[in-house]
Motif scaffolding. Structure first.
Motif, PDB file in Angstrom:
ATOM      1  N   ARG A   1       3.995  -2.525   7.630  1.00 25.17           N
ATOM      2  CA  ARG A   1       2.540  -2.642   7.489  1.00 25.17           C
ATOM      3  C   ARG A   1       1.879  -1.980   8.692  1.00 25.17           C
ATOM      4  O   ARG A   1       2.413  -2.005   9.798  1.00 25.17           O
ATOM      5  CB  ARG A   1       2.137  -4.111   7.401  1.00 25.17           C
ATOM      6  CG  ARG A   1       0.643  -4.362   7.276  1.00 25.17           C
ATOM      7  CD  ARG A   1       0.368  -5.835   7.030  1.00 25.17           C
ATOM      8  NE  ARG A   1       0.664  -6.209   5.648  1.00 25.17           N
ATOM      9  CZ  ARG A   1       0.884  -7.457   5.254  1.00 25.17           C
ATOM     10  NH1 ARG A   1       0.886  -8.437   6.138  1.00 25.17           N
ATOM     11  NH2 ARG A   1       1.107  -7.710   3.979  1.00 25.17           N
TER      12      ARG A   1
ATOM     13  N   VAL B   1      -2.167  -1.133  10.624  1.00 25.24           N
ATOM     14  CA  VAL B   1      -3.569  -1.540  10.726  1.00 25.24           C
ATOM     15  C   VAL B   1      -4.414  -0.335  11.111  1.00 25.24           C
ATOM     16  O   VAL B   1      -4.101   0.380  12.066  1.00 25.24           O
ATOM     17  CB  VAL B   1      -3.758  -2.656  11.776  1.00 25.24           C
ATOM     18  CG1 VAL B   1      -5.243  -2.971  11.963  1.00 25.24           C
ATOM     19  CG2 VAL B   1      -3.006  -3.912  11.353  1.00 25.24           C
TER      20      VAL B   1
ATOM     21  N   LEU C   1     -10.012  -6.715   6.418  1.00 20.47           N
ATOM     22  CA  LEU C   1     -10.038  -7.774   7.428  1.00 20.47           C
ATOM     23  C   LEU C   1     -11.234  -7.530   8.354  1.00 20.47           C
ATOM     24  O   LEU C   1     -11.140  -6.740   9.283  1.00 20.47           O
ATOM     25  CB  LEU C   1      -8.725  -7.779   8.220  1.00 20.47           C
ATOM     26  CG  LEU C   1      -8.385  -8.990   9.081  1.00 20.47           C
ATOM     27  CD1 LEU C   1      -6.902  -8.978   9.464  1.00 20.47           C
ATOM     28  CD2 LEU C   1      -9.227  -9.068  10.349  1.00 20.47           C
TER      29      LEU C   1
ATOM     30  N   VAL D   1      -0.646 -10.569  10.890  1.00 16.02           N
ATOM     31  CA  VAL D   1      -0.653  -9.593   9.795  1.00 16.02           C
ATOM     32  C   VAL D   1       0.514  -8.614   9.931  1.00 16.02           C
ATOM     33  O   VAL D   1       1.164  -8.251   8.946  1.00 16.02           O
ATOM     34  CB  VAL D   1      -2.011  -8.850   9.782  1.00 16.02           C
ATOM     35  CG1 VAL D   1      -1.917  -7.523   9.060  1.00 16.02           C
ATOM     36  CG2 VAL D   1      -3.081  -9.722   9.132  1.00 16.02           C
TER      37      VAL D   1
ATOM     38  N   ILE E   1      -1.739 -14.109   3.661  1.00 12.45           N
ATOM     39  CA  ILE E   1      -2.462 -14.412   4.898  1.00 12.45           C
ATOM     40  C   ILE E   1      -3.949 -14.409   4.560  1.00 12.45           C
ATOM     41  O   ILE E   1      -4.482 -13.420   4.048  1.00 12.45           O
ATOM     42  CB  ILE E   1      -2.155 -13.379   5.990  1.00 12.45           C
ATOM     43  CG1 ILE E   1      -0.664 -13.434   6.358  1.00 12.45           C
ATOM     44  CG2 ILE E   1      -3.016 -13.636   7.225  1.00 12.45           C
ATOM     45  CD1 ILE E   1      -0.238 -12.379   7.351  1.00 12.45           C
TER      46      ILE E   1
ATOM     47  N   VAL F   1      -7.994 -14.588   5.328  1.00  7.73           N
ATOM     48  CA  VAL F   1      -8.845 -13.928   6.326  1.00  7.73           C
ATOM     49  C   VAL F   1     -10.268 -14.463   6.219  1.00  7.73           C
ATOM     50  O   VAL F   1     -10.846 -14.497   5.125  1.00  7.73           O
ATOM     51  CB  VAL F   1      -8.835 -12.405   6.096  1.00  7.73           C
ATOM     52  CG1 VAL F   1      -9.818 -11.708   7.019  1.00  7.73           C
ATOM     53  CG2 VAL F   1      -7.426 -11.852   6.273  1.00  7.73           C
TER      54      VAL F   1
ATOM     55  N   VAL G   1      -4.780 -11.043   2.649  1.00 11.04           N
ATOM     56  CA  VAL G   1      -3.806  -9.978   2.882  1.00 11.04           C
ATOM     57  C   VAL G   1      -2.535 -10.407   2.164  1.00 11.04           C
ATOM     58  O   VAL G   1      -1.830 -11.315   2.615  1.00 11.04           O
ATOM     59  CB  VAL G   1      -3.531  -9.765   4.384  1.00 11.04           C
ATOM     60  CG1 VAL G   1      -2.482  -8.665   4.576  1.00 11.04           C
ATOM     61  CG2 VAL G   1      -4.821  -9.397   5.112  1.00 11.04           C
TER      62      VAL G   1
ATOM     63  N   VAL H   1      -3.747  -2.563   6.368  1.00 14.92           N
ATOM     64  CA  VAL H   1      -4.848  -3.499   6.578  1.00 14.92           C
ATOM     65  C   VAL H   1      -5.969  -2.749   7.288  1.00 14.92           C
ATOM     66  O   VAL H   1      -5.755  -2.156   8.352  1.00 14.92           O
ATOM     67  CB  VAL H   1      -4.398  -4.714   7.409  1.00 14.92           C
ATOM     68  CG1 VAL H   1      -5.588  -5.612   7.735  1.00 14.92           C
ATOM     69  CG2 VAL H   1      -3.338  -5.499   6.647  1.00 14.92           C
TER      70      VAL H   1
ATOM     71  N   THR I   1      -9.394  -3.013   9.144  1.00 13.83           N
ATOM     72  CA  THR I   1     -10.253  -3.948   9.852  1.00 13.83           C
ATOM     73  C   THR I   1     -11.425  -3.196  10.453  1.00 13.83           C
ATOM     74  O   THR I   1     -11.301  -2.011  10.796  1.00 13.83           O
ATOM     75  CB  THR I   1      -9.452  -4.698  10.940  1.00 13.83           C
ATOM     76  OG1 THR I   1     -10.294  -5.697  11.544  1.00 13.83           O
ATOM     77  CG2 THR I   1      -8.926  -3.757  12.020  1.00 13.83           C
TER      78      THR I   1
END
Length: 235
Positions: free
Chosen positions: A44, A46, A75, A114, A122, A124, A141, A148, A150
């Motif tokens: 994963r 971000v 997120l 995460v 998960i 958020v 998530v 992810v 954000t």
């Protein structure tokens, strides 16, 4: 199932600077570039989107997540606003939205989770502009989300807590928007929240303005500048 027909076909992406051969960057190009963060077999990744208040960070982040599909999750930093009660305790009611009015340690902890726990759901938090309070578990998530996205004002700031957040992101983009556009959006936001025109102007001058000036100092810490001018989701 990820919408990989549009996301993973990256042959048409020209560069990392925010523009394609045809001029203004498009959502498909940005989504393709974002999805590249999942290359190399990482479970994963971000992507952060920073920028001053009113640039459209949440609009872009949601649009990217929708474009990518189940392979992406959203997120928002705004879920880590301190509650109105905590702001009153700290004397920050008049500075709501400023850098110290966020639970940056909680935000960093969730980013770490995460990345470290891709096999479980998960939940958020988010910020509710009707309640004017943060609320728990609005977003999810899911295990299938490999990217992810954000977003928030202070993601790239060179300040305690925010440095740790930035280090957890594969990339952080800076979203730029013309000042007059930002001012109009921020004014409309305050009017919609119940402030008078005079109160809205005062809020922009004493709170949103200084917050934006702080965020602008983080521009150099972002790997890519993305402009909303001509961007399809903002037209």
């Amino acid at each position: 199932m990820e919408n990989t027909d549009d996301v993973e076909n990256t042959d048409d992406v020209e560069n990392a600077g925010g523009a394609s051969a045809g001029g203004a960057v498009g959502l498909a190009e940005l989504a393709a570039d974002a999805w590249r963060l999942t290359d190399g077999g990482v479970p994963r990744a971000v992507l952060g989107i920073a920028g001053p208040p009113g640039t459209g960070k949440s609009t872009l982040a949601r649009a990217l997540a929708d474009r990518i599909g189940e392979g992406a999750a959203y997120l928002p930093l705004d879920g880590f606003h301190l509650s109105n009660g905590q702001l009153a305790r700290l004397g920050l009611t008049a500075r709501k939205g400023s850098e110290p009015s966020f639970d940056v340690a909680g935000y960093v902890a969730l980013l770490r989770r995460v990345l470290d726990d891709p096999g479980h759901d998960i939940y958020v938090p988010d910020y509710d502009r009707t309640l004017n309070e943060p609320i728990a578990a609005r977003h999810l998530v899911a295990p299938g989300a490999r990217l992810v996205i954000t977003e928030g004002n202070y993601l790239a700031c060179d300040l305690p807590g925010w440095r740790e957040a930035r280090a957890l992101m594969g990339e952080c983009w800076y979203l730029d928007s013309p000042g007059e556009v930002r001012q109009q959006r921020l004014s409309e936001r305050q009017l919609a929240g119940g402030r008078t025109p005079e109160q809205a102007a005062e809020w922009l001058a004493t709170n949103d303005g200084p917050n934006g000036e702080l965020v602008e100092t983080s521009r150099r810490r972002c790997g890519r500048i993305v402009s909303t001018i001509g961007m399809d989701m903002f037209n």
